[in-house]
Structure formats: structure tokens, C-alpha cells
Motif scaffolding. Structure first.
Motif, PDB file in Angstrom:
ATOM      1  N   ARG A  44       0.962  -1.121  -0.096  1.00 43.74           N
ATOM      2  CA  ARG A  44       0.026   0.028  -0.107  1.00 43.74           C
ATOM      3  C   ARG A  44       0.632   1.239  -0.161  1.00 43.74           C
ATOM      4  NH1 ARG A  44      -2.803  -3.110   4.067  1.00 43.74           N
ATOM      5  NH2 ARG A  44      -4.487  -3.866   3.265  1.00 43.74           N
ATOM      6  N   HIS A  45       1.734   1.250   0.887  1.00 39.99           N
ATOM      7  CA  HIS A  45       2.842   2.432   0.805  1.00 39.99           C
ATOM      8  C   HIS A  45       3.583   2.590  -0.586  1.00 39.99           C
ATOM      9  CE1 HIS A  45       5.792   5.298   2.403  1.00 39.99           C
ATOM     10  NE2 HIS A  45       6.670   4.778   1.899  1.00 39.99           N
ATOM     11  N   LEU A  46       3.879   1.498  -1.101  1.00 41.74           N
ATOM     12  CA  LEU A  46       4.661   1.510  -2.339  1.00 41.74           C
ATOM     13  C   LEU A  46       3.870   2.320  -3.251  1.00 41.74           C
ATOM     14  CD1 LEU A  46       7.228   0.931  -3.884  1.00 41.74           C
ATOM     15  CD2 LEU A  46       6.188  -1.333  -4.465  1.00 41.74           C
ATOM     16  N   MET A  47       2.776   1.801  -3.162  1.00 39.90           N
ATOM     17  CA  MET A  47       1.587   2.281  -4.420  1.00 39.90           C
ATOM     18  C   MET A  47       1.421   3.772  -4.437  1.00 39.90           C
ATOM     19  SD  MET A  47       1.809  -0.437  -6.085  1.00 39.90           S
ATOM     20  CE  MET A  47       1.045   0.235  -7.514  1.00 39.90           C
ATOM     21  N   ASP A  48       1.511   4.352  -3.135  1.00 35.23           N
ATOM     22  CA  ASP A  48       1.469   5.812  -3.178  1.00 35.23           C
ATOM     23  C   ASP A  48       2.626   6.432  -3.619  1.00 35.23           C
ATOM     24  OD1 ASP A  48      -1.144   5.380  -1.693  1.00 35.23           O
ATOM     25  OD2 ASP A  48      -0.046   5.693   0.388  1.00 35.23           O
ATOM     26  N   GLN A  49       3.596   5.997  -4.103  1.00 33.53           N
ATOM     27  CA  GLN A  49       4.724   6.562  -4.512  1.00 33.53           C
ATOM     28  C   GLN A  49       4.530   6.641  -6.192  1.00 33.53           C
ATOM     29  OE1 GLN A  49       7.161   7.396  -2.439  1.00 33.53           O
ATOM     30  NE2 GLN A  49       5.656   6.495  -1.023  1.00 33.53           N
ATOM     31  N   PRO A  50       5.358   7.592  -6.766  1.00 37.59           N
ATOM     32  CA  PRO A  50       5.267   7.659  -8.324  1.00 37.59           C
ATOM     33  C   PRO A  50       5.682   6.346  -9.126  1.00 37.59           C
ATOM     34  CG  PRO A  50       6.678   9.632  -7.153  1.00 37.59           C
ATOM     35  CD  PRO A  50       6.303   8.487  -6.075  1.00 37.59           C
ATOM     36  N   ALA A  51       5.107   6.249  -9.975  1.00 35.25           N
ATOM     37  CA  ALA A  51       5.393   5.086 -11.056  1.00 35.25           C
ATOM     38  C   ALA A  51       6.840   5.124 -11.476  1.00 35.25           C
ATOM     39  CB  ALA A  51       4.429   4.673 -12.087  1.00 35.25           C
ATOM     40  N   THR A  52       7.688   4.226 -11.371  1.00 36.78           N
ATOM     41  CA  THR A  52       8.966   4.383 -11.674  1.00 36.78           C
ATOM     42  C   THR A  52       9.174   2.727 -12.023  1.00 36.78           C
ATOM     43  OG1 THR A  52      10.148   4.012  -9.699  1.00 36.78           O
ATOM     44  CG2 THR A  52       9.703   6.313 -10.563  1.00 36.78           C
ATOM     45  N   PRO A  53      10.291   2.550 -12.695  1.00 31.06           N
ATOM     46  CA  PRO A  53      10.696   1.031 -12.920  1.00 31.06           C
ATOM     47  C   PRO A  53      11.244   0.486 -11.541  1.00 31.06           C
ATOM     48  CG  PRO A  53      11.576   2.462 -14.744  1.00 31.06           C
ATOM     49  CD  PRO A  53      10.858   3.481 -13.756  1.00 31.06           C
ATOM     50  N   GLN A  54      11.803   1.337 -10.704  1.00 28.60           N
ATOM     51  CA  GLN A  54      12.308   0.711  -9.306  1.00 28.60           C
ATOM     52  C   GLN A  54      10.987   0.311  -8.581  1.00 28.60           C
ATOM     53  OE1 GLN A  54      13.231   3.683 -10.649  1.00 28.60           O
ATOM     54  NE2 GLN A  54      15.324   3.314 -11.050  1.00 28.60           N
ATOM     55  N   ARG A  55       9.854   1.162  -8.626  1.00 35.30           N
ATOM     56  CA  ARG A  55       8.564   0.930  -7.939  1.00 35.30           C
ATOM     57  C   ARG A  55       7.799  -0.454  -8.393  1.00 35.30           C
ATOM     58  NH1 ARG A  55       2.674   3.571  -8.040  1.00 35.30           N
ATOM     59  NH2 ARG A  55       2.498   2.606  -9.850  1.00 35.30           N
ATOM     60  N   THR A  56       8.031  -0.821  -9.746  1.00 29.82           N
ATOM     61  CA  THR A  56       7.445  -1.767 -10.369  1.00 29.82           C
ATOM     62  C   THR A  56       8.351  -3.222  -9.959  1.00 29.82           C
ATOM     63  OG1 THR A  56       7.078  -0.679 -12.351  1.00 29.82           O
ATOM     64  CG2 THR A  56       7.246  -2.928 -12.679  1.00 29.82           C
ATOM     65  N   GLU A  57       9.854  -2.881  -9.643  1.00 28.72           N
ATOM     66  CA  GLU A  57      10.553  -4.207  -9.387  1.00 28.72           C
ATOM     67  C   GLU A  57      10.224  -4.349  -7.865  1.00 28.72           C
ATOM     68  OE1 GLU A  57      14.629  -2.915 -10.084  1.00 28.72           O
ATOM     69  OE2 GLU A  57      14.310  -2.900 -12.418  1.00 28.72           O
ATOM     70  N   ALA A  58      10.251  -3.262  -6.812  1.00 23.01           N
ATOM     71  CA  ALA A  58       9.852  -3.526  -5.749  1.00 23.01           C
ATOM     72  C   ALA A  58       8.431  -4.030  -5.464  1.00 23.01           C
ATOM     73  CB  ALA A  58       9.847  -2.021  -4.966  1.00 23.01           C
ATOM     74  N   TYR A  59       7.449  -3.620  -6.272  1.00 26.76           N
ATOM     75  CA  TYR A  59       6.173  -4.478  -6.305  1.00 26.76           C
ATOM     76  C   TYR A  59       6.244  -5.791  -6.620  1.00 26.76           C
ATOM     77  CZ  TYR A  59       1.075  -4.983  -7.263  1.00 26.76           C
ATOM     78  OH  TYR A  59      -0.177  -5.463  -7.332  1.00 26.76           O
ATOM     79  N   GLN A  60       6.908  -6.226  -7.776  1.00 26.25           N
ATOM     80  CA  GLN A  60       7.111  -7.572  -7.997  1.00 26.25           C
ATOM     81  C   GLN A  60       7.716  -8.441  -6.872  1.00 26.25           C
ATOM     82  OE1 GLN A  60       8.637  -8.564 -11.793  1.00 26.25           O
ATOM     83  NE2 GLN A  60       8.703 -10.898 -11.283  1.00 26.25           N
ATOM     84  N   ARG A  61       8.623  -7.650  -6.117  1.00 19.42           N
ATOM     85  CA  ARG A  61       9.379  -8.537  -5.083  1.00 19.42           C
ATOM     86  C   ARG A  61       8.506  -8.837  -3.916  1.00 19.42           C
ATOM     87  NH1 ARG A  61      13.554  -5.054  -6.334  1.00 19.42           N
ATOM     88  NH2 ARG A  61      13.147  -3.791  -4.783  1.00 19.42           N
ATOM     89  N   LEU A  62       7.660  -7.623  -3.543  1.00 16.48           N
ATOM     90  CA  LEU A  62       6.764  -7.705  -2.710  1.00 16.48           C
ATOM     91  C   LEU A  62       5.523  -8.744  -2.876  1.00 16.48           C
ATOM     92  CD1 LEU A  62       6.317  -3.788  -1.730  1.00 16.48           C
ATOM     93  CD2 LEU A  62       7.410  -5.646   0.057  1.00 16.48           C
ATOM     94  N   LEU A  63       5.038  -8.659  -4.062  1.00 16.00           N
ATOM     95  CA  LEU A  63       4.118  -9.714  -4.523  1.00 16.00           C
ATOM     96  C   LEU A  63       4.653 -11.219  -4.061  1.00 16.00           C
ATOM     97  CD1 LEU A  63       2.231  -8.362  -7.748  1.00 16.00           C
ATOM     98  CD2 LEU A  63       1.485  -8.412  -5.093  1.00 16.00           C
ATOM     99  N   GLU A  64       5.942 -11.538  -4.502  1.00 18.67           N
ATOM    100  CA  GLU A  64       6.637 -12.776  -4.175  1.00 18.67           C
ATOM    101  C   GLU A  64       6.603 -13.048  -2.736  1.00 18.67           C
ATOM    102  OE1 GLU A  64      10.172 -12.470  -6.465  1.00 18.67           O
ATOM    103  OE2 GLU A  64       9.278 -12.563  -8.421  1.00 18.67           O
ATOM    104  N   THR A  65       6.983 -11.874  -2.108  1.00 15.97           N
ATOM    105  CA  THR A  65       7.125 -12.262  -0.500  1.00 15.97           C
ATOM    106  C   THR A  65       5.788 -12.477   0.110  1.00 15.97           C
ATOM    107  OG1 THR A  65       9.085 -10.838  -0.563  1.00 15.97           O
ATOM    108  CG2 THR A  65       7.749 -11.185   1.583  1.00 15.97           C
TER     109      THR A  65
END
Length: 57
Positions: free
Chosen positions: A23-44
Motif C-alpha cells: 500500500r505504501h509503495l503504491m502511493d509512490q510515483p510510478a517508476t521502474p524501481q517501484r515496479t521491481e519492488a512491487y514484484q518482489r513484494l508480491l513474491e514475498t
């Protein structure tokens, strides 16, 4: 029930903690780094939630 330890003594986060991080991550601007972090969090989240899921009828 505590989650099993991770390598190097790290504790596996609870699914609720991962959800909050997402939820906190999705409040951040969309960037390639956010996309990578989102994928890692989904895997976790998937790894920590697998034993809590029930099969649909």
C-alpha cells in the motif's frame, strides 16, 4: 505463530506487513524501481500467504 527464520537471521514478514508495504509503495510515483519492488513484494506475499489460502469450492 512466528514465521520461519530467513537466511542470515532475518525474520520473514507477516502477510499483513507485506500488504502494508505494498500500500505504501503504491502511493509512490510510478517508476521502474517501484515496479521491481512491487514484484518482489508480491513474491514475498505469496510465499508468506501460501499456508493461509484455502481452495475454492
Amino acid at each position: 505463530m512466528p514465521n520461519p527464520p530467513r537466511p542470515h537471521g532475518q525474520v520473514t514478514p507477516a502477510p499483513e506487513e507485506v500488504n502494508e508495504s505494498i500500500r505504501h509503495l503504491m502511493d509512490q510515483p510510478a517508476t521502474p524501481q517501484r515496479t521491481e519492488a512491487y514484484q518482489r513484494l508480491l513474491e514475498t506475499w505469496a510465499a508468506t500467504s501460501a499456508d493461509r489460502l484455502t481452495e475454492a469450492a
